[in-house]
Design an enzyme around this catalytic site. Structure first.
Site, PDB file in Angstrom:
ATOM      1  N   ASP A   9       0.861  -1.171   0.000  1.00 41.25           N
ATOM      2  CA  ASP A   9       0.000   0.000   0.000  1.00 41.25           C
ATOM      3  C   ASP A   9       0.909   1.235   0.000  1.00 41.25           C
ATOM      4  OD1 ASP A   9      -2.430   1.546   0.446  1.00 41.25           O
ATOM      5  OD2 ASP A   9      -1.714   1.797   2.501  1.00 41.25           O
ATOM      6  N   ASP A  11      -0.271   5.244   0.850  1.00 42.20           N
ATOM      7  CA  ASP A  11      -0.543   6.243   1.883  1.00 42.20           C
ATOM      8  C   ASP A  11      -0.585   5.606   3.271  1.00 42.20           C
ATOM      9  OD1 ASP A  11      -0.720   8.009  -0.173  1.00 42.20           O
ATOM     10  OD2 ASP A  11      -2.887   8.239  -0.110  1.00 42.20           O
ATOM     11  N   ASP A 220      -1.774  -0.585   5.991  1.00 39.62           N
ATOM     12  CA  ASP A 220      -2.102   0.005   7.291  1.00 39.62           C
ATOM     13  C   ASP A 220      -3.583   0.197   7.535  1.00 39.62           C
ATOM     14  OD1 ASP A 220      -2.284   2.236   5.381  1.00 39.62           O
ATOM     15  OD2 ASP A 220      -2.519   3.478   7.182  1.00 39.62           O
TER      16      ASP A 220
END
Length: 278
Positions: A9, A11, A220
């Protein structure tokens, strides 16, 4: 030892949540390149949004856009054999082969156009870049890049929660799913999923290497749970703004000590060390 593939991922994971910097992870990212370990970006961002970032990272590997809606595979990698292009339903996109998992954006727009009289919503296609910038806080340039979507259509839902459920029911016989996000409600193909895109690409790499591969996935947020649950090595990168998401049934998931790109680097270094690389 099997070939390692890293799916990440962006961001809050490879990029810092507040500054969007990748500097704490850069040396580790470059180590992956040195040892020819593919690092596949798996993000909600658009193709247009990734251009400058990929240049800054000297990124040459495939990348997955718009939450698993499509994969871009650089032709120079020779990952896909010429005779297999039709078999995998790939589209020719200049320097890339494009694998789409859902309908193109215009189909989403066309199918929902007739519903604007029954429900209250405003899609990206109905907005100006100024509208998007005001809603998101993005700069003019960033807002324009975010609007260049190919397979998904964000919209501001202005109706009730019950109306949203009815909206979903209205679309149940189409190839469209409706996902409620924090700021936007997203229209996308029912087959669009970060995990599915990761597994499809892993199979292509296994064919390419003529051996099994090991997936390491790092994320996250809630939209990374599917990808993490299907990975051989799931890594939850600690966030400074929210609690770590739980990965159902995966008690072997790693949780980083550090946040964002620093935590990303710690986890990847650990994986490389376990293979005797670092």
């Amino acid at each position: 030892m099997t070939q390692l593939l890293v799916f990440t991922d962006l961001d809050g994971t490879l990029l810092d949540h507040h500054t969007y910097s990748f500097q704490p992870a850069l040396s580790t990212f470059q180590a992956l390149q040195t040892f020819t370990i593919p690092c596949i970006l798996n993000t909600s961002k658009t193709f247009a949004e990734l251009g400058e970032l990929r240049q800054s990272l000297h990124h040459k590997d495939p990348f997955i856009i718009e939450n698993g809606a499509a994969i871009y595979i650089p032709k120079e990698l020779r990952l896909i054999r010429d005779e297999d292009h039709d078999q995998y339903a790939l589209e020719d996109h200049g320097h890339y082969w494009l694998k789409a998992f859902g309908p193109h954006r215009q189909t989403l727009i066309d199918i929902t156009a007739s519903l604007s009289n029954r429900f209250q919503f405003k899609r990206f296609s109905d907005m100006t870049w100024q509208d998007v910038a005001e809603l998101t806080g993005l700069t003019e340039e960033s807002a324009k890049l975010a609007m260049q979507r190919e397979f998904t259509e964000p919209m501001v839902w202005k109706d009730s929660a019950n109306a949203l459920n009815l909206f979903r029911d209205t679309l149940k016989d189409t190839d469209i799913q409706v996902q409620k996000g924090g700021r936007f409600t997203h229209l996308m193909g029912k087959s669009c999923d970060k995990a599915r895109a990761m597994l499809w690409l892993s199979e292509r790499y296994a064919d390419f290497y003529q051996s099994t591969v090991t997936n390491m996935a790092l994320g996250d947020g809630e939209n990374d749970i599917g990808m993490l649950s299907k990975a051989d090595i799931p890594v939850v990168v600690r966030s400074p703004v929210h609690a770590p998401p739980e990965i159902p049934g995966r008690y072997d998931a790693w949780l980083t000590d550090a946040y964002g790109p620093e935590g990303w680097a710690q986890a990847v270094n650990k994986a490389l060390a376990s293979r005797g690389i670092l």
